[in-house]
Design an enzyme around this catalytic site. Structure first.
Site, PDB file in Angstrom:
ATOM      1  CG  ASN A  82       3.110  -0.862  -1.244  1.00  0.00           C
ATOM      2  OD1 ASN A  82       4.132  -1.153  -1.787  1.00  0.00           O
ATOM      3  ND2 ASN A  82       2.469  -1.808  -0.471  1.00  0.00           N
ATOM      4  CE1 TYR A 147       4.099  -6.439  -9.828  1.00  0.00           C
ATOM      5  CE2 TYR A 147       6.309  -6.807 -10.896  1.00  0.00           C
ATOM      6  CZ  TYR A 147       5.656  -6.031  -9.909  1.00  0.00           C
ATOM      7  OH  TYR A 147       6.198  -5.108  -8.960  1.00  0.00           O
ATOM      8  CB  ALA A 149       0.798  -5.604 -18.959  1.00  0.00           C
ATOM      9  CB  SER A 150      -0.758  -4.964 -14.199  1.00  0.00           C
ATOM     10  OG  SER A 150       0.180  -5.004 -13.267  1.00  0.00           O
ATOM     11  CE  LYS A 151       2.900  -2.914  -9.315  1.00  0.00           C
ATOM     12  NZ  LYS A 151       2.510  -2.334  -8.213  1.00  0.00           N
TER      13      LYS A 151
HETATM   14  N1  LIG Z   1       9.796  -6.568  -3.676  1.00  0.00           N
HETATM   15  C1  LIG Z   1      10.135  -6.102  -5.206  1.00  0.00           C
HETATM   16  O1  LIG Z   1      11.148  -6.876  -5.714  1.00  0.00           O
HETATM   17  C2  LIG Z   1       9.439  -5.171  -5.773  1.00  0.00           C
HETATM   18  C3  LIG Z   1       9.822  -4.576  -6.817  1.00  0.00           C
HETATM   19  C4  LIG Z   1       9.497  -3.763  -7.725  1.00  0.00           C
HETATM   20  C5  LIG Z   1       8.045  -3.306  -7.313  1.00  0.00           C
HETATM   21  N2  LIG Z   1       7.388  -3.978  -6.253  1.00  0.00           N
HETATM   22  C6  LIG Z   1       6.085  -3.621  -5.822  1.00  0.00           C
HETATM   23  O2  LIG Z   1       6.194  -2.954  -4.565  1.00  0.00           O
HETATM   24  C7  LIG Z   1       4.672  -3.200  -3.885  1.00  0.00           C
HETATM   25  C8  LIG Z   1       4.923  -4.068  -2.626  1.00  0.00           C
HETATM   26  O3  LIG Z   1       5.735  -4.868  -2.806  1.00  0.00           O
HETATM   27  P1  LIG Z   1       6.418  -6.153  -1.651  1.00  0.00           P
HETATM   28  O4  LIG Z   1       7.508  -6.837  -2.350  1.00  0.00           O
HETATM   29  O5  LIG Z   1       6.503  -5.151  -0.587  1.00  0.00           O
HETATM   30  O6  LIG Z   1       4.991  -6.977  -1.514  1.00  0.00           O
HETATM   31  P2  LIG Z   1       4.610  -7.837  -0.063  1.00  0.00           P
HETATM   32  O7  LIG Z   1       5.869  -7.917   0.878  1.00  0.00           O
HETATM   33  O8  LIG Z   1       4.201  -9.177  -0.623  1.00  0.00           O
HETATM   34  O9  LIG Z   1       3.461  -7.104   0.471  1.00  0.00           O
HETATM   35  C9  LIG Z   1       2.317  -7.216  -0.023  1.00  0.00           C
HETATM   36  C10 LIG Z   1       1.381  -6.437   0.514  1.00  0.00           C
HETATM   37  O10 LIG Z   1       0.121  -6.060  -0.117  1.00  0.00           O
HETATM   38  C11 LIG Z   1      -0.941  -6.925   0.531  1.00  0.00           C
HETATM   39  N3  LIG Z   1      -1.763  -7.334  -0.604  1.00  0.00           N
HETATM   40  C12 LIG Z   1      -1.622  -8.271  -1.379  1.00  0.00           C
HETATM   41  N4  LIG Z   1      -2.498  -8.297  -2.170  1.00  0.00           N
HETATM   42  C13 LIG Z   1      -3.489  -7.676  -1.788  1.00  0.00           C
HETATM   43  C14 LIG Z   1      -4.984  -7.539  -2.168  1.00  0.00           C
HETATM   44  N5  LIG Z   1      -5.662  -8.131  -3.305  1.00  0.00           N
HETATM   45  N6  LIG Z   1      -5.322  -6.687  -1.397  1.00  0.00           N
HETATM   46  C15 LIG Z   1      -5.171  -6.036  -0.435  1.00  0.00           C
HETATM   47  N7  LIG Z   1      -3.846  -6.104   0.055  1.00  0.00           N
HETATM   48  C16 LIG Z   1      -3.127  -7.059  -0.955  1.00  0.00           C
HETATM   49  C17 LIG Z   1      -0.334  -7.576   1.577  1.00  0.00           C
HETATM   50  O11 LIG Z   1      -1.013  -8.040   2.581  1.00  0.00           O
HETATM   51  P3  LIG Z   1      -2.131  -9.434   2.490  1.00  0.00           P
HETATM   52  O12 LIG Z   1      -1.409 -10.789   1.678  1.00  0.00           O
HETATM   53  O13 LIG Z   1      -2.371  -9.607   3.877  1.00  0.00           O
HETATM   54  O14 LIG Z   1      -3.230  -8.937   1.710  1.00  0.00           O
HETATM   55  C18 LIG Z   1       0.898  -6.993   1.852  1.00  0.00           C
HETATM   56  O15 LIG Z   1       0.529  -6.216   2.970  1.00  0.00           O
HETATM   57  C19 LIG Z   1       3.927  -3.753  -4.764  1.00  0.00           C
HETATM   58  O16 LIG Z   1       3.375  -2.908  -5.473  1.00  0.00           O
HETATM   59  C20 LIG Z   1       5.003  -4.401  -5.978  1.00  0.00           C
HETATM   60  O17 LIG Z   1       4.453  -4.558  -7.009  1.00  0.00           O
HETATM   61  C21 LIG Z   1       8.080  -4.750  -5.346  1.00  0.00           C
END
Ligand SMILES: NC(=O)c1ccc[n+]([C@@H]2O[C@H](COP(=O)([O-])OP(=O)(O)OC[C@H]3O[C@@H](n4cnc5c(N)ncnc54)[C@H](OP(=O)(O)O)[C@@H]3O)[C@@H](O)[C@H]2O)c1
Length: 240
Positions: A82, A147, A149-151
């Site tokens: 995630n 972003y 492209a990575s996904k």
């Molecule tokens: N929110 C959206 O709109 C959305 C939409 C589509 C997909 N997604 C995907 O859903 C996933 C979660 O997104 P989110 O919005 O929940 O993100 P978030 O609230 O920013 O949470 C990100 C989590 O990942 C950790 N993290 C970030 N960079 C890291 C790294 N280099 N190594 C280890 N841990 C790391 C963060 O903790 P630390 O900062 O302490 O490391 C945090 O626990 C991601 O894959 C994102 O691409 C999100």
């Protein structure tokens, strides 16, 4: 208790969608390991969930940290990939360091974490890997090039791993969320995320728990014949 006697590793389980997954998985009886870079946030998140939850500090962009996580994780039945970086930059403005950090975290770290945990799953004859991707892995959104492209690479890995691991009883799927209201995405994308939400057939952003429910389904025995697929939890965004 769909996940009783299972151990799940949820990367980025300290905030947003990952934290919502950790809560649901713990509620369903799993032993949960959550990771993140910020140790204080991680400890608070683990303490706030209840159940059997442990925090391990790890930076997925750093291969030494990925190796240390593999050493610490122990036997894992369910891996939720995630954690991700989601930088916003138009292609002509993209900085190389942010490009590298995004691919190092979202693709390389995820790849070698799965590669390190899969042999144990295959040896035990069961396992489930869920890759959290995004609706924009298949859409053109200005500013989301690196972003997206990575996904898209991760969705390709989902198919490869389903083919490689299926005979060993390990299922691999993606959940592709649409815009979801989390602190992390608001900090990086601001109002753009809400605008994307308003453009969906359902007309709003998701709550993190709505995405976590899709992840839980794929992790559960209810999804026992599903592998190599993408579950679009995107308010209809991929349909229009
Ligand atoms: N929110 C959206 O709109 C959305 C939409 C589509 C997909 N997604 C995907 O859903 C996933 C979660 O997104 P989110 O919005 O929940 O993100 P978030 O609230 O920013 O949470 C990100 C989590 O990942 C950790 N993290 C970030 N960079 C890291 C790294 N280099 N190594 C280890 N841990 C790391 C963060 O903790 P630390 O900062 O302490 O490391 C945090 O626990 C991601 O894959 C994102 O691409 C999100």
């Amino acid at each position: 208790m769909e996940l009783a006697y299972k151990t799940a590793l949820i990367t980025g389980g300290t905030a947003g969608i990952g934290l919502a997954c950790a809560r649901l998985f713990a509620r369903e009886g799993a032993t949960v390991v959550i990771t993140g870079r910020d140790a204080e946030r991680g400890k608070q998140a683990a303490a706030g969930i209840g159940g059997s939850v442990r925090f391990v500090q790890a930076d997925l962009s750093d291969m030494a940290s990925v190796r240390a996580l593999l050493d610490e994780a122990g036997e894992i039945d369910i891996l939720v990939n995630n954690a991700a970086n989601f930088p916003a930059a138009l292609t002509v403005d993209q900085q190389i360091d942010a490009y590298e950090r995004t691919f190092d975290t979202n693709v390389r770290g995820l790849y070698f974490l799965a590669a390190g945990l899969a042999p144990g799953m295959l040896g035990r004859g069961h396992g489930s890997i869920i890759n959290v991707t995004t609706m924009v892995a298949r859409k053109g959104v200005p500013g989301a090039g690196v972003y997206s492209a990575s996904k898209a690479a991760v969705e390709s890995l989902t198919r490869t791993w389903a083919a490689e691991f299926g005979a060993g009883g390990v299922r691999v799927n993606s959940v592709a969320p649409g815009p979801t209201k989390t602190e992390g995405v608001e900090a990086e994308w601001g109002e753009t995320n809400e605008e994307l939400g308003r453009a969906l057939p359902l007309g709003r952003t998701a709550r993190p728990q709505e995405i976590a429910e899709a992840v839980l389904f794929l992790a559960s025995p209810r999804a026992s014949f599903i592998t190599g697929s993408v579950l679009h939890a995107d308010g209809g965004g991929s349909a229009v």
